[in-house]
Motif scaffolding. Sequence first.
Motif, PDB file in Angstrom:
ATOM      1  N   ASP A  19       6.984  -4.571  -2.587  1.00 19.70           N
ATOM      2  CA  ASP A  19       7.960  -5.102  -3.534  1.00 19.70           C
ATOM      3  C   ASP A  19       8.025  -4.123  -4.711  1.00 19.70           C
ATOM      4  OD1 ASP A  19       5.800  -5.659  -5.250  1.00 19.70           O
ATOM      5  OD2 ASP A  19       5.673  -7.755  -4.646  1.00 19.70           O
ATOM      6  N   ASN A  20       8.573  -4.543  -5.826  1.00 21.17           N
ATOM      7  CA  ASN A  20       8.725  -3.631  -6.963  1.00 21.17           C
ATOM      8  C   ASN A  20       7.392  -3.194  -7.577  1.00 21.17           C
ATOM      9  OD1 ASN A  20      11.488  -3.683  -6.780  1.00 21.17           O
ATOM     10  ND2 ASN A  20      11.731  -5.364  -8.230  1.00 21.17           N
ATOM     11  N   HIS A  21       6.354  -3.999  -7.365  1.00 22.46           N
ATOM     12  CA  HIS A  21       5.096  -3.771  -8.088  1.00 22.46           C
ATOM     13  C   HIS A  21       3.951  -3.250  -7.234  1.00 22.46           C
ATOM     14  CE1 HIS A  21       6.602  -5.520 -11.810  1.00 22.46           C
ATOM     15  NE2 HIS A  21       7.176  -6.457 -11.073  1.00 22.46           N
ATOM     16  N   ILE A  22       3.901  -3.643  -5.957  1.00 22.98           N
ATOM     17  CA  ILE A  22       2.786  -3.217  -5.101  1.00 22.98           C
ATOM     18  C   ILE A  22       3.290  -2.790  -3.723  1.00 22.98           C
ATOM     19  CG2 ILE A  22       1.103  -4.694  -6.279  1.00 22.98           C
ATOM     20  CD1 ILE A  22       1.221  -6.622  -3.922  1.00 22.98           C
ATOM     21  N   ILE A  23       2.463  -2.012  -3.045  1.00 19.48           N
ATOM     22  CA  ILE A  23       2.754  -1.626  -1.665  1.00 19.48           C
ATOM     23  C   ILE A  23       1.441  -1.643  -0.894  1.00 19.48           C
ATOM     24  CG2 ILE A  23       2.625   0.855  -2.247  1.00 19.48           C
ATOM     25  CD1 ILE A  23       4.742   1.313  -0.006  1.00 19.48           C
ATOM     26  N   ALA A  24       1.449  -2.266   0.286  1.00 20.49           N
ATOM     27  CA  ALA A  24       0.252  -2.349   1.133  1.00 20.49           C
ATOM     28  C   ALA A  24       0.486  -1.542   2.400  1.00 20.49           C
ATOM     29  CB  ALA A  24      -0.048  -3.802   1.484  1.00 20.49           C
ATOM     30  N   ILE A  25      -0.489  -0.696   2.728  1.00 27.98           N
ATOM     31  CA  ILE A  25      -0.391   0.211   3.856  1.00 27.98           C
ATOM     32  C   ILE A  25      -1.471  -0.114   4.881  1.00 27.98           C
ATOM     33  CG2 ILE A  25      -0.503   2.667   4.549  1.00 27.98           C
ATOM     34  CD1 ILE A  25       1.868   1.943   2.671  1.00 27.98           C
ATOM     35  N   ASN A  26      -1.151   0.059   6.176  1.00 31.24           N
ATOM     36  CA  ASN A  26      -2.156  -0.029   7.232  1.00 31.24           C
ATOM     37  C   ASN A  26      -2.711   1.381   7.454  1.00 31.24           C
ATOM     38  OD1 ASN A  26      -3.761  -0.962   9.290  1.00 31.24           O
ATOM     39  ND2 ASN A  26      -2.103  -1.387  10.719  1.00 31.24           N
ATOM     40  N   LYS A  27      -3.885   1.635   6.902  1.00 31.32           N
ATOM     41  CA  LYS A  27      -4.487   2.972   6.924  1.00 31.32           C
ATOM     42  C   LYS A  27      -4.941   3.350   8.332  1.00 31.32           C
ATOM     43  CE  LYS A  27      -8.905   4.865   5.430  1.00 31.32           C
ATOM     44  NZ  LYS A  27      -9.003   5.627   6.620  1.00 31.32           N
TER      45      LYS A  27
END
Length: 232
Positions: free
Chosen positions: A18-26
């Motif tokens: 979203d505008n504030h966070i990003i979650a990645i599958n490492k």
Amino acid sequence: MQKKEVSTPQNLQVLYEDNHIIAINKRVGDIVQGDKTGDAPLSDIVKAYIKEKYNKPGNVYLGVAHRLDRPTTGIVVFAKTSKALPRLNKLFAEKDAKKTYWAVVKQQPKKNNETLVHYLKRNTKQNKSYANIKEVPDSKKAILDYTILKKLDNYYLLEINLQTGRHHQIRSQLSGIGCPIKGDLKYGFNRSNTDGGIHLHARKLSFIHPVKKEPLEITAPLPKDPIWDACS
């Protein structure tokens, strides 16, 4: 040895944004922050992805709130705004984020579920933590809960919930009970995985969104290999 697959701006596995966070599958080959290897860190790759996706001019802001060991896979969350970063940092520092990991081990733990308490002493030269049953000088208390989720043909799938966040905690504590993680030579497994990774995956992360203040639960799909395929 099988070549490690690393993330690029084009193949990045984005789990939430979203505008504030990003979650990645490492992936196994990804390093969260730069180190002496000089390899491009995941933080730079995410910045390049954001710059490309949103056609942003100039530098892209990205804050690192927590890390995963290089041979480990799974969820890593970054802050996209300076407002979100200190809140994410506080959330992780105060253990307000519930972290659930999956690990594959060869030896069956003595109990189906248990709370493990050790005192970890870190050796910085070896980049390794040693699990002690009793407190020793310069050690830190480490607590985790594990449950056997599944018996595979030659291995056991464990689900782990961390109560503390210590250096190499899961790897060290599981090794301490005679159950090193598959592929983890450093902590006593007898052979490496072909890609140089270990079968430890940051599977789920639950927390209150640092800006929206809404509950958020993120789940990371498992890597593609025969052992992980048997776990799903």
